[in-house]
Design a protein around this motif. Structure first.
Motif, mmCIF file in Angstrom:
data_model
loop_
_atom_site.group_PDB
_atom_site.id
_atom_site.type_symbol
_atom_site.label_atom_id
_atom_site.label_comp_id
_atom_site.label_asym_id
_atom_site.label_seq_id
_atom_site.Cartn_x
_atom_site.Cartn_y
_atom_site.Cartn_z
ATOM 1 N N LEU A 73 0.836 -1.194 0.000
ATOM 2 C CA LEU A 73 0.000 0.000 0.000
ATOM 3 C C LEU A 73 0.876 1.252 0.000
ATOM 4 O O LEU A 73 1.758 1.398 0.849
ATOM 5 C CB LEU A 73 -0.922 0.010 1.224
ATOM 6 C CG LEU A 73 -1.923 -1.142 1.328
ATOM 7 C CD1 LEU A 73 -2.754 -0.999 2.607
ATOM 8 C CD2 LEU A 73 -2.827 -1.200 0.108
ATOM 9 N N LEU A 74 0.608 2.132 -0.940
ATOM 10 C CA LEU A 74 1.323 3.405 -1.035
ATOM 11 C C LEU A 74 0.464 4.496 -0.404
ATOM 12 O O LEU A 74 -0.678 4.718 -0.812
ATOM 13 C CB LEU A 74 1.607 3.742 -2.497
ATOM 14 C CG LEU A 74 2.170 5.137 -2.781
ATOM 15 C CD1 LEU A 74 3.509 5.340 -2.085
ATOM 16 C CD2 LEU A 74 2.302 5.360 -4.290
ATOM 17 N N VAL A 75 1.021 5.170 0.606
ATOM 18 C CA VAL A 75 0.316 6.256 1.283
ATOM 19 C C VAL A 75 0.677 7.573 0.610
ATOM 20 O O VAL A 75 1.861 7.930 0.521
ATOM 21 C CB VAL A 75 0.676 6.307 2.782
ATOM 22 C CG1 VAL A 75 -0.079 7.457 3.465
ATOM 23 C CG2 VAL A 75 0.332 4.985 3.452
ATOM 24 N N LEU A 76 -0.340 8.286 0.116
ATOM 25 C CA LEU A 76 -0.148 9.576 -0.535
ATOM 26 C C LEU A 76 -0.970 10.650 0.165
ATOM 27 O O LEU A 76 -2.095 10.391 0.602
ATOM 28 C CB LEU A 76 -0.564 9.513 -2.009
ATOM 29 C CG LEU A 76 0.296 8.683 -2.959
ATOM 30 C CD1 LEU A 76 -0.348 8.654 -4.340
ATOM 31 C CD2 LEU A 76 1.714 9.236 -3.046
ATOM 32 N N ASP A 77 -0.423 11.843 0.224
ATOM 33 C CA ASP A 77 -1.126 13.001 0.772
ATOM 34 C C ASP A 77 -1.971 13.605 -0.344
ATOM 35 O O ASP A 77 -1.453 14.027 -1.385
ATOM 36 C CB ASP A 77 -0.086 14.011 1.272
ATOM 37 C CG ASP A 77 -0.711 15.237 1.924
ATOM 38 O OD1 ASP A 77 -1.889 15.530 1.649
ATOM 39 O OD2 ASP A 77 -0.010 15.905 2.699
ATOM 40 N N ALA A 78 -3.293 13.649 -0.153
ATOM 41 C CA ALA A 78 -4.192 14.123 -1.205
ATOM 42 C C ALA A 78 -3.966 15.586 -1.552
ATOM 43 O O ALA A 78 -4.362 16.038 -2.638
ATOM 44 C CB ALA A 78 -5.649 13.925 -0.775
ATOM 45 N N THR A 79 -3.314 16.336 -0.673
ATOM 46 C CA THR A 79 -3.112 17.760 -0.933
ATOM 47 C C THR A 79 -1.840 18.050 -1.724
ATOM 48 O O THR A 79 -1.593 19.205 -2.092
ATOM 49 C CB THR A 79 -3.057 18.545 0.394
ATOM 50 O OG1 THR A 79 -1.898 18.153 1.141
ATOM 51 C CG2 THR A 79 -4.301 18.299 1.226
#
Length: 387
Positions: free
Chosen positions: A306-312
């Motif tokens: 799972l790759l965690v990305l900041d939506a902003t």
């Protein structure tokens, strides 16, 4: 002579009793106001507080027994919270699109405005072109102007581009190796610094516990002691053990391997492995991520990456996604900080970039503000409730 002796002993006995009584009066606590010895629920610096294994100091309960674990909120229906949060922030993406599409007649400037709205929401150039072309065709053919019909048309276009057919489930079932040994489903969580990765791992543990799975956490971010402490605290709150290095800067791959072995020996359903936040331009760190993958697969196959990305972060997140997709073999995306933002289009862009689905979204800062992603619920949250 005998009577005199007896009388003497009687006086001695009375004297002893009197002395004993005086001592009792002088030394015993005086009434109800006497100070009692401190207990664990009073603020004694030596007893009332003690550090947990993760290094943080918390007030102990009244008894010396271990604190009871929390019960995470059910995961069903979590995404409906997003609708309220986007409504409070004005749901800028959906409301802006609806406002333009509901005009009596749409000029070229109007279509340019629609395209600009989608690009500013980080939908991406390719998907934006597809959405605009589809909407123009429908408006021209169907002559849609009624607000309810416009909303339905826009909902259909957004839902199609997000692709509700993608498999967004998490692999949480134990698997059997070729040698007949049953092992946990192993999930490797990756991402750059600042995306809320370690917190997301802790929240994901709560999601899995809420859904009935047993979990072991692996604190393979060994370069930052606070990360292991933080993860251990998250796990302790829901009764989940954490495997960590005994020293700062230990071998991350060894920690990951030990966590998977612990999960296999304990009969655990899922092992979540947190990794150090990596900048996509640090080749050595990316090589290390590859080593962690190789070491884990000696004990159990990887079920999820799972790759965690900041939506902003917008289109900068696309660069991160590309690099991690190449190195880590990403199977799903976790978007954090999605609440109250106009950047909802990042869902579309990142799926197109990697060809893998968004599986979870972070809706806020609460411990149970991580939700399984549902395309229909998400689009409805963007558009707001119909008038």
């Amino acid at each position: 002579m005998t009577n005199a002796t007896d009388l003497t002993w009687l006086w001695i006995l009375l004297a002893v009793l009197v002395v004993a009584g005086l001592l009792y009066v002088l030394l015993a606590p005086r009434g109800r106001g006497a100070k009692k010895p401190p207990t664990l629920d009073e603020h004694s610096p030596d007893q009332a507080e003690a550090p947990e294994a993760g290094g943080e100091v918390e007030t102990l309960p009244e008894s010396a027994a271990a604190p009871s674990t929390e019960t995470p909120a059910p995961t069903a229906g979590r995404l409906t919270r997003l609708r309220d949060r986007l409504a409070r922030s004005g749901s800028p993406l959906g409301s802006a699109l609806l406002a333009v599409l509901s005009r009596d007649s749409l000029t070229e400037d109007d279509w340019d405005e629609i395209e600009e709205i989608l690009l500013l929401a980080d939908v991406g150039a390719g998907p934006t072109g597809e959405i605009v072309d589809g909407l123009r065709t429908r408006v021209r053919v169907e002559g849609v102007r009624d607000p309810a019909a416009v909303r339905a048309m826009l909902r259909s276009a957004l839902l199609e581009i997000i692709d509700p057919e993608l498999d967004r489930s998490l692999a949480t079932q134990r698997v059997t190796r070729e040698d007949g040994v049953t092992v946990p489903a192993v999930t490797l969580v990756v991402g750059v610094n600042g995306t809320g990765k370690t917190t997301t791992v802790g929240k994901l543990a709560r999601v899995l516990v809420a859904d009935g799975s047993s979990v072991v956490l692996g604190a393979a971010d060994t370069f930052r002691a606070a990360a292991a402490d933080q993860l251990e605290t998250w796990g302790a709150r829901v009764g989940v053990p954490t495997v960590r290095s005994e020293r700062e800067g230990g071998d991350p791959a060894s920690v990951a391997f030990d966590a998977v072995r612990r999960g296999r020996e304990d009969g655990t359903d899922v092992v979540l492995v947190d990794t150090a936040g990596r900048l996509q331009n640090k080749a050595g760190l990316m090589d290390e991520l590859g080593k962690i993958r190789r070491v884990i697969t000696k004990e159990a196959p990887l079920a999820e990456v799972l790759l965690v990305l900041d939506a902003t972060t917008g289109q900068n997140g696309m660069t991160q996604a590309r690099v991690f997709g190449e190195v880590a073999g990403v199977t799903g995306i976790v978007l954090t900080k999605l609440d109250g933002t106009a950047k909802g289009g990042i869902v579309v862009a990142v799926q197109r970039e990697l060809g893998v689905p968004v599986k979870l979204v972070g809706l806020g800062e609460g411990p149970d503000d991580l939700a399984p992603f549902d395309p229909a619920e998400f689009v409805d949250a963007l558009l707001g409730d119909p008038a």
